[in-house]
Design a protein around this motif. Structure first.
Motif, PDB file in Angstrom:
ATOM      1  N   LEU A   1      45.618  20.946  33.516  1.00 62.37           N
ATOM      2  CA  LEU A   1      45.292  19.693  33.927  1.00 62.37           C
ATOM      3  C   LEU A   1      46.471  19.337  35.107  1.00 62.37           C
ATOM      4  O   LEU A   1      46.933  20.185  35.325  1.00 62.37           O
ATOM      5  CB  LEU A   1      45.629  18.442  32.622  1.00 62.37           C
ATOM      6  CG  LEU A   1      44.732  18.341  31.704  1.00 62.37           C
ATOM      7  CD1 LEU A   1      45.014  17.526  30.394  1.00 62.37           C
ATOM      8  CD2 LEU A   1      43.220  18.032  32.062  1.00 62.37           C
ATOM      9  N   SER A   2      46.535  17.938  35.540  1.00 65.38           N
ATOM     10  CA  SER A   2      47.393  17.733  36.417  1.00 65.38           C
ATOM     11  C   SER A   2      48.827  17.742  36.123  1.00 65.38           C
ATOM     12  O   SER A   2      48.956  17.590  34.586  1.00 65.38           O
ATOM     13  CB  SER A   2      47.313  16.435  37.192  1.00 65.38           C
ATOM     14  OG  SER A   2      47.334  15.526  36.223  1.00 65.38           O
ATOM     15  N   ALA A   3      49.841  18.229  36.772  1.00 71.40           N
ATOM     16  CA  ALA A   3      51.214  18.228  36.117  1.00 71.40           C
ATOM     17  C   ALA A   3      51.602  16.748  36.002  1.00 71.40           C
ATOM     18  O   ALA A   3      52.434  16.879  34.912  1.00 71.40           O
ATOM     19  CB  ALA A   3      52.209  18.902  37.651  1.00 71.40           C
ATOM     20  N   ARG A   4      51.252  15.726  36.469  1.00 75.01           N
ATOM     21  CA  ARG A   4      51.572  14.510  35.916  1.00 75.01           C
ATOM     22  C   ARG A   4      50.803  14.173  34.551  1.00 75.01           C
ATOM     23  O   ARG A   4      51.866  13.636  33.547  1.00 75.01           O
ATOM     24  CB  ARG A   4      50.979  13.506  36.919  1.00 75.01           C
ATOM     25  CG  ARG A   4      51.111  11.877  36.365  1.00 75.01           C
ATOM     26  CD  ARG A   4      50.359  11.002  37.225  1.00 75.01           C
ATOM     27  NE  ARG A   4      48.954  11.250  37.451  1.00 75.01           N
ATOM     28  CZ  ARG A   4      48.157  11.111  36.479  1.00 75.01           C
ATOM     29  NH1 ARG A   4      48.435  10.342  35.477  1.00 75.01           N
ATOM     30  NH2 ARG A   4      46.922  11.141  36.790  1.00 75.01           N
ATOM     31  N   ALA A   5      49.787  14.687  34.329  1.00 79.46           N
ATOM     32  CA  ALA A   5      49.198  14.380  33.108  1.00 79.46           C
ATOM     33  C   ALA A   5      49.937  15.311  31.817  1.00 79.46           C
ATOM     34  O   ALA A   5      49.837  14.694  30.724  1.00 79.46           O
ATOM     35  CB  ALA A   5      47.650  14.826  32.999  1.00 79.46           C
ATOM     36  N   LEU A   6      50.443  16.455  32.373  1.00 81.02           N
ATOM     37  CA  LEU A   6      51.165  17.258  31.277  1.00 81.02           C
ATOM     38  C   LEU A   6      52.702  16.975  31.153  1.00 81.02           C
ATOM     39  O   LEU A   6      53.274  17.592  30.517  1.00 81.02           O
ATOM     40  CB  LEU A   6      50.915  18.799  31.526  1.00 81.02           C
ATOM     41  CG  LEU A   6      49.182  19.132  31.746  1.00 81.02           C
ATOM     42  CD1 LEU A   6      49.240  20.560  32.088  1.00 81.02           C
ATOM     43  CD2 LEU A   6      48.966  19.113  30.111  1.00 81.02           C
ATOM     44  N   ARG A   7      53.133  16.171  32.189  1.00 81.56           N
ATOM     45  CA  ARG A   7      54.473  15.805  31.963  1.00 81.56           C
ATOM     46  C   ARG A   7      55.265  17.039  32.525  1.00 81.56           C
ATOM     47  O   ARG A   7      56.608  17.188  31.703  1.00 81.56           O
ATOM     48  CB  ARG A   7      54.779  15.071  30.427  1.00 81.56           C
ATOM     49  CG  ARG A   7      54.059  13.950  30.316  1.00 81.56           C
ATOM     50  CD  ARG A   7      54.341  13.796  28.744  1.00 81.56           C
ATOM     51  NE  ARG A   7      55.713  13.422  28.500  1.00 81.56           N
ATOM     52  CZ  ARG A   7      55.921  13.148  27.296  1.00 81.56           C
ATOM     53  NH1 ARG A   7      55.206  13.237  26.106  1.00 81.56           N
ATOM     54  NH2 ARG A   7      57.384  12.830  27.089  1.00 81.56           N
ATOM     55  N   CYS A   8      54.782  17.730  33.215  1.00 81.03           N
ATOM     56  CA  CYS A   8      55.684  18.971  33.684  1.00 81.03           C
ATOM     57  C   CYS A   8      57.123  18.828  34.234  1.00 81.03           C
ATOM     58  O   CYS A   8      57.935  19.441  34.172  1.00 81.03           O
ATOM     59  CB  CYS A   8      54.713  19.784  34.495  1.00 81.03           C
ATOM     60  SG  CYS A   8      53.428  20.377  33.696  1.00 81.03           S
ATOM     61  N   ASP A   9      57.052  17.475  34.917  1.00 78.73           N
ATOM     62  CA  ASP A   9      58.568  17.227  35.803  1.00 78.73           C
ATOM     63  C   ASP A   9      59.500  17.082  34.331  1.00 78.73           C
ATOM     64  O   ASP A   9      60.855  17.482  34.446  1.00 78.73           O
ATOM     65  CB  ASP A   9      58.306  15.881  36.276  1.00 78.73           C
ATOM     66  CG  ASP A   9      57.692  14.701  35.700  1.00 78.73           C
ATOM     67  OD1 ASP A   9      57.083  14.798  34.759  1.00 78.73           O
ATOM     68  OD2 ASP A   9      58.156  13.644  35.967  1.00 78.73           O
ATOM     69  N   GLU A  10      58.985  16.335  33.412  1.00 75.75           N
ATOM     70  CA  GLU A  10      60.094  16.225  32.128  1.00 75.75           C
ATOM     71  C   GLU A  10      60.345  17.577  31.476  1.00 75.75           C
ATOM     72  O   GLU A  10      61.421  17.966  31.245  1.00 75.75           O
ATOM     73  CB  GLU A  10      59.493  15.486  31.118  1.00 75.75           C
ATOM     74  CG  GLU A  10      59.161  14.055  31.453  1.00 75.75           C
ATOM     75  CD  GLU A  10      58.459  13.011  30.556  1.00 75.75           C
ATOM     76  OE1 GLU A  10      59.111  12.979  29.375  1.00 75.75           O
ATOM     77  OE2 GLU A  10      57.428  12.323  30.957  1.00 75.75           O
ATOM     78  N   LEU A  11      59.210  18.491  31.511  1.00 77.71           N
ATOM     79  CA  LEU A  11      59.685  19.844  30.805  1.00 77.71           C
ATOM     80  C   LEU A  11      60.458  20.631  31.897  1.00 77.71           C
ATOM     81  O   LEU A  11      61.514  21.437  31.256  1.00 77.71           O
ATOM     82  CB  LEU A  11      58.221  20.691  30.905  1.00 77.71           C
ATOM     83  CG  LEU A  11      58.501  22.087  30.282  1.00 77.71           C
ATOM     84  CD1 LEU A  11      59.022  22.006  28.689  1.00 77.71           C
ATOM     85  CD2 LEU A  11      57.058  22.726  30.235  1.00 77.71           C
ATOM     86  N   LEU A  12      60.388  20.563  33.090  1.00 76.84           N
ATOM     87  CA  LEU A  12      61.474  21.274  34.271  1.00 76.84           C
ATOM     88  C   LEU A  12      62.676  20.540  33.855  1.00 76.84           C
ATOM     89  O   LEU A  12      63.801  21.422  33.731  1.00 76.84           O
ATOM     90  CB  LEU A  12      60.914  20.973  35.386  1.00 76.84           C
ATOM     91  CG  LEU A  12      61.791  21.456  36.542  1.00 76.84           C
ATOM     92  CD1 LEU A  12      61.893  22.842  36.170  1.00 76.84           C
ATOM     93  CD2 LEU A  12      61.152  21.270  37.921  1.00 76.84           C
ATOM     94  N   LYS A  13      62.761  19.347  33.902  1.00 76.31           N
ATOM     95  CA  LYS A  13      64.160  18.823  33.553  1.00 76.31           C
ATOM     96  C   LYS A  13      64.779  19.198  32.131  1.00 76.31           C
ATOM     97  O   LYS A  13      66.062  19.683  32.396  1.00 76.31           O
ATOM     98  CB  LYS A  13      64.209  17.097  33.677  1.00 76.31           C
ATOM     99  CG  LYS A  13      63.889  16.704  34.969  1.00 76.31           C
ATOM    100  CD  LYS A  13      63.705  15.252  34.841  1.00 76.31           C
ATOM    101  CE  LYS A  13      63.049  14.491  36.085  1.00 76.31           C
ATOM    102  NZ  LYS A  13      63.031  13.087  35.966  1.00 76.31           N
TER     103      LYS A  13
END
Length: 283
Positions: free
Chosen positions: A99-111
């Protein structure tokens, strides 16, 4: 002899059923059957007795099953070792996203990953669920998001049940008031590679027309829908900001379980342990 031929052989030997084996391998029964036949021809032996009740190993098949499993385990250990050596030097994790990075909350995972280990970096690789599983199994990916349960060789963390909805060109819905007829008559943009989205489409609309265009990327499919190329399934999160010219219909809405998956052969690797830990914290 191909690696996937052995994998199909071992899976059919365990399940004694082509359909069950195909589901575990994220492929089709004819493909698994072709793998078995190719292996039988190469080895010049009959591996299975085929009947209406399923697939039973012959004496030759029983004798070769343990060797095949040992070969697969050895190959997986080799890939895991090679990947581990690379990761320990670079601190890089490559994650498949369906899915999109936004939908999967990938930015939070990276942080979270960066907070736990400032040397780790994250690379996102968009793909379909089936391809993500294949790439995790072969070591090309360290982990990934997939729809549906995976095989026994994977460790899965349940994320959520995602709601899947339908988007279609506004111009088409303006032309025809009967949505069901429209969805049956107009072309569908598929995800491809036996994706659960396409499986769901065949279950709900067996006579649906499949377009010659396919894409695993949801934003690309939305753009294609906006340009009147077809109808498509997308994750409900994407309808919050639909492109101009795209409508949504809830007529075929359904849910799919989303999981984060890694290879069980790599569970002892420090970075994989840390990755799973942060995934479980986030979701």
């Amino acid at each position: 002899m191909e690696f996937y031929h052995l994998k199909s052989f071992v899976t059919v030997a365990k399940t004694q059923n082509l359909t069950k084996a195909a589901k575990q391998l994220y492929t089709t029964p004819p493909a698994v059957s072709a793998h078995i036949k190719a292996l039988e021809q190469e080895l010049d032996v009959i591996l299975f007795e085929r009947s209406s009740k399923g697939m039973r190993l012959t004496a030759q098949g029983v004798a070769l099953q343990e060797k095949a499993e040992a070969t697969l385990n050895s190959a997986n250990e080799f890939l895991a070792c090679a990947t581990h050596l690379d990761l320990s030097q670079t601190g890089k994790l490559t994650i498949g996203i369906n899915l999109s990075a936004r939908a999967l909350r990938c930015d939070e995972l990276l942080k979270q990953l960066h907070s736990a280990n400032s040397l780790v970096s994250l690379e996102l690789s968009p793909s379909s669920s089936s391809e993500i599983l294949n790439h995790i199994d072969t070591g090309l990916l360290d982990g990934g998001y997939v729809f549906g349960l995976s095989g026994e060789e994977f460790e899965s963390v349940f994320i959520a049940n995602r709601k899947i909805t339908t988007v279609l060109p506004k111009a088409w819905s303006d032309e025809q008031s009967d949505e069901l007829s429209l969805l049956m008559q107009r072309p569908w943009i598929s995800v491809g590679n036996n994706c659960p989205f396409d499986v769901a489409l065949h279950e709900r609309l067996p006579m649906a027309k499949i377009s010659h265009i396919s894409s695993f990327d949801e934003l690309t499919r939305l753009d294609l829908v906006a340009r009147n190329h077809g109808v498509s399934f997308v994750d409900e999160s994407e309808v919050e900001n639909l492109p101009e010219g795209v409508n949504r219909t809830q007529l075929l809405d359904f849910e799919l379980p989303l999981y984060f998956v890694v290879s069980k052969n790599r569970l002892n690797e420090p970075l994989i342990k840390g990755l799973l830990s942060e995934v479980e914290k986030l979701y």
